[in-house]
Design a protein around this motif. Structure first.
Motif, short mmCIF file in Angstrom:
data_model
loop_
_atom_site.label_atom_id
_atom_site.label_comp_id
_atom_site.label_asym_id
_atom_site.label_seq_id
_atom_site.Cartn_x
_atom_site.Cartn_y
_atom_site.Cartn_z
N LEU A 1 -44.17 16.85 -49.64
CA LEU A 1 -45.60 16.80 -49.91
C LEU A 1 -46.12 15.37 -49.81
CD1 LEU A 1 -47.71 18.93 -50.55
CD2 LEU A 1 -47.36 18.47 -52.97
N ALA A 2 -45.35 14.41 -50.33
CA ALA A 2 -45.78 13.01 -50.28
C ALA A 2 -45.81 12.50 -48.84
CB ALA A 2 -44.85 12.15 -51.13
N GLU B 1 -51.82 14.39 -56.18
CA GLU B 1 -52.08 15.07 -57.45
C GLU B 1 -51.37 16.42 -57.49
OE1 GLU B 1 -56.28 15.33 -57.75
OE2 GLU B 1 -56.59 13.17 -58.10
N MET B 2 -51.35 17.11 -56.36
CA MET B 2 -50.57 18.35 -56.28
C MET B 2 -49.10 18.09 -56.54
SD MET B 2 -52.06 20.44 -52.98
CE MET B 2 -50.61 21.50 -53.04
N LYS B 3 -48.58 17.02 -55.97
CA LYS B 3 -47.16 16.68 -56.16
C LYS B 3 -46.86 16.46 -57.64
CE LYS B 3 -43.93 12.92 -55.03
NZ LYS B 3 -44.02 12.22 -56.31
N SER B 4 -47.74 15.74 -58.34
CA SER B 4 -47.52 15.50 -59.77
C SER B 4 -47.58 16.80 -60.56
CB SER B 4 -48.58 14.52 -60.29
OG SER B 4 -48.53 13.29 -59.59
N GLY C 1 -44.26 21.32 -63.27
CA GLY C 1 -43.88 22.72 -63.47
C GLY C 1 -44.84 23.73 -62.91
N SER C 2 -45.96 23.31 -62.31
CA SER C 2 -46.92 24.27 -61.76
C SER C 2 -46.43 24.80 -60.42
CB SER C 2 -48.30 23.61 -61.59
OG SER C 2 -48.79 23.14 -62.82
N THR D 1 -51.59 24.88 -57.68
CA THR D 1 -52.01 23.50 -57.45
C THR D 1 -52.86 23.38 -56.19
OG1 THR D 1 -49.91 23.06 -56.32
CG2 THR D 1 -50.02 22.51 -58.66
N ALA D 2 -52.55 24.19 -55.17
CA ALA D 2 -53.36 24.19 -53.95
C ALA D 2 -54.78 24.67 -54.23
CB ALA D 2 -52.70 25.05 -52.88
#
Length: 406
Positions: free
Chosen positions: A292-293, A310-313, A318-319, A324-325
Motif C-alpha cells: 500500500l505504501a 492513512e489507510m495503511k495506518s 486492525g481495520s 478503510t477504503a
C-alpha cells in the motif's frame, strides 16, 4: 541523495570524519564499511558550502520509461537463460546508451562485485530505480524468481508508456490551439492595433468603447511588457515554491482531481495506476502494508498518497481493507466493491487487475473524446477574440465613413 556527516575509525584505528551521500542512514553506513571505515556516529547534515549550486540536478533529465522497459526486458531474457547476474550486468552496462542509467549500472556492478545484493545496490540510486522497482527485485531475489519480477516490471512500465502516449496525443491539439491564440494576441497588440490607433488619432474621431479597450490594452502591453514578464515569472516561481511545500502540494494535487473536463480523466488514470501497482506488489508477495505504501508513492499525487497512508495506518491498527477504503473517500464504488470481494475470496490481486483494465479502457475513451469536449470552449475563446477585434476596428471606421458622407 541526502548528505550525512560521519565520525569513525579506519582499520588501523585512526579517527576519521567527513561526509557521505546516501539515500538512508543504513546505506551510508554500508558505504563507509565498504571503504574500510567503521562509523561511530552518523547524522544528517548539509553540504559544506552553503552557496553550492548543483546545476546538474536541473539539467539532468529523468530516465525515459522506454529505457527502463528495454533494460527490464533484456535483464529478464538474460536471467531466464541462466546467465550469471554479474556477467549480465556487465554486458548491459556496456551496451547501455542512456548516460544516467549507464553510470548507475556501473556503480551497481561494482557493488555486486563487493558482495552486495542487486536490490540493495540499486537502492543507492533512487533517482534511477524507484522504490517500487527495488522492492520488486528484492522480492524476486528472496523467492528465487527474479526473472518473473523483471517480467512484471517490464509489463508495468510498458502500460505506463502507453498511457502517457495516449495523454500526449489527446493534449496535442488543444496545446497547439492555445499556443497560436497566445501568439496571435501578441502580434495583434504589438503590430496591428498600434497602426489602427495612430490612424484613428489622425482623423480625430470619437472612439467607441471596444476600440478604447483594445487601444488601452495594446498600449499597456507595449509599454509594460517587461513588468508583465516579470509578474509572470514571479507568479510561476511563487506557485512552484508553494507546491513544493507539503500543504501546497496536497491542495494542488487535490485540485487536479477536481478540475473540469480533465479532472475525471486524471482521477480514473490514477485509480488505474494504483490498482495495477497494488495488484503487482501483492502478486509478487510484498506484505500488504508495504504494498500500500509503495502504491501510494507510485501515484505521484500527494493528496491520494496521504489518504492511502492513512489507510495503511488503519489496516495496521486492525481495520479491514474494504472499510478503510470506504472511509478514505477516494475510491469509486467499483473499486470498493472489487476490494471487498477480493478480500473475502483471497483474490484481491486478480480483481484489482480487472479494475485497472476497466479504468484503462475508460481513460482511453475519455482521451479520444477529450478533443471534442474541449473544442467548444476553444471556439468560444476564438470567437470572442474575433468579435472584440472586429467591433474595435470596424466601429470607428464606420463612424469615419459617416463623417465623410455627412
Amino acid at each position: 541523495m541526502a548528505v550525512f556527516h560521519y565520525q569513525g575509525r579506519n582499520l588501523d584505528g585512526s579517527k576519521v570524519s567527513g561526509q557521505v551521500e546516501a539515500a538512508t542512514v543504513e546505506l551510508a553506513s554500508d558505504a563507509l564499511m565498504a571503504k574500510g571505515v567503521i562509523p561511530t556516529e552518523i547524522k544528517l547534515g548539509k553540504k559544506d558550502s552553503a552557496f553550492e549550486f548543483d546545476l546538474s540536478k536541473f539539467l539532468t533529465p529523468a530516465i525515459p520509461l522506454e529505457v527502463l522497459v528495454i533494460f527490464c526486458r533484456q535483464m529478464y531474457s538474460l536471467t531466464k537463460a541462466g546467465v550469471p547476474l554479474l556477467r549480465s550486468m556487465r554486458g548491459l552496462t556496456q551496451n547501455c546508451s542512456n548516460k544516467q542509467l549507464k553510470e548507475a549500472l556501473e556503480e551497481v556492478t561494482n557493488e555486486l562485485t563487493n558482495g552486495r545484493s542487486l536490490s540493495s545496490a540499486m537502492q543507492m540510486h533512487p533517482k534511477v530505480f524507484s522504490p517500487l522497482f527495488v522492492s520488486m527485485l528484492s522480492v524476486g531475489e528472496n523467492t528465487g524468481r527474479l526473472d518473473v519480477a523483471l517480467l512484471q516490471l517490464a509489463n508495468y512500465y510498458e502500460q505506463e508508456v502507453e498511457t502517457r502516449k495516449r495523454i500526449k496525443t489527446a493534449m496535442r491539439y488543444p496545446t497547439f490551439v492555445i499556443a497560436f491564440i497566445v501568439l496571435a494576441l501578441f502580434i495583434l497588440n504589438v503590430k496591428v492595433i498600434p497602426q489602427f490607433s495612430s490612424m484613428f488619432a489622425r482623423f480625430g474621431v470619437d472612439l467607441p468603447l471596444p476600440t478604447r479597450i483594445l487601444i488601452a490594452t495594446s498600449e499597456f502591453f507595449v509599454n509594460y511588457w517587461a513588468f508583465m514578464l516579470a509578474a509572470i515569472f514571479a507568479t510561476l516561481f511563487a506557485f512552484r515554491s508553494w507546491i513544493q511545500t507539503s500543504n501546497g502540494r496536497e491542495k494542488w494535487d487535490k485540485f487536479r482531481l477536481r478540475m473540469p473536463i480533465i479532472g475525471s480523466v486524471v482521477n480514473r488514470a490514477q485509480l488505474a495506476r494504483f490498482s495495477r501497482t497494488f495488484s503487482l506488489m501483492l502478486k509478487a508477495g510484498v506484505p500488504l502494508n508495504q504494498s500500500l505504501a509503495l502504491s501510494a508513492e507510485a501515484l505521484d499525487n500527494r493528496f491520494l498518497e496521504n489518504r492511502l497512508l492513512e489507510m495503511k495506518s488503519s489496516i495496521e491498527a486492525g481495520s479491514s481493507i474494504s472499510s478503510t477504503a470506504i472511509n478514505s473517500r477516494i475510491f469509486t464504488p467499483l473499486v470498493i466493491q472489487m476490494i471487498a470481494v477480493g478480500e473475502e475470496t483471497g483474490r484481491i490481486d486478480e480483481l484489482l487487475v480487472e479494475v485497472a483494465d476497466f479504468y484503462d479502457r475508460e481513460v482511453d475513451y475519455d482521451l479520444k473524446t477529450l478533443t471534442a469536449r474541449i473544442e467548444p470552449f476553444l471556439l468560444v475563446v476564438v470567437a470572442g477574440m474575433v468579435l472584440v477585434l472586429a467591433l474595435g476596428i470596424f466601429l470607428p471606421m464606420w463612424g469615419m465613413l459617416d463623417a465623410i458622407k455627412g
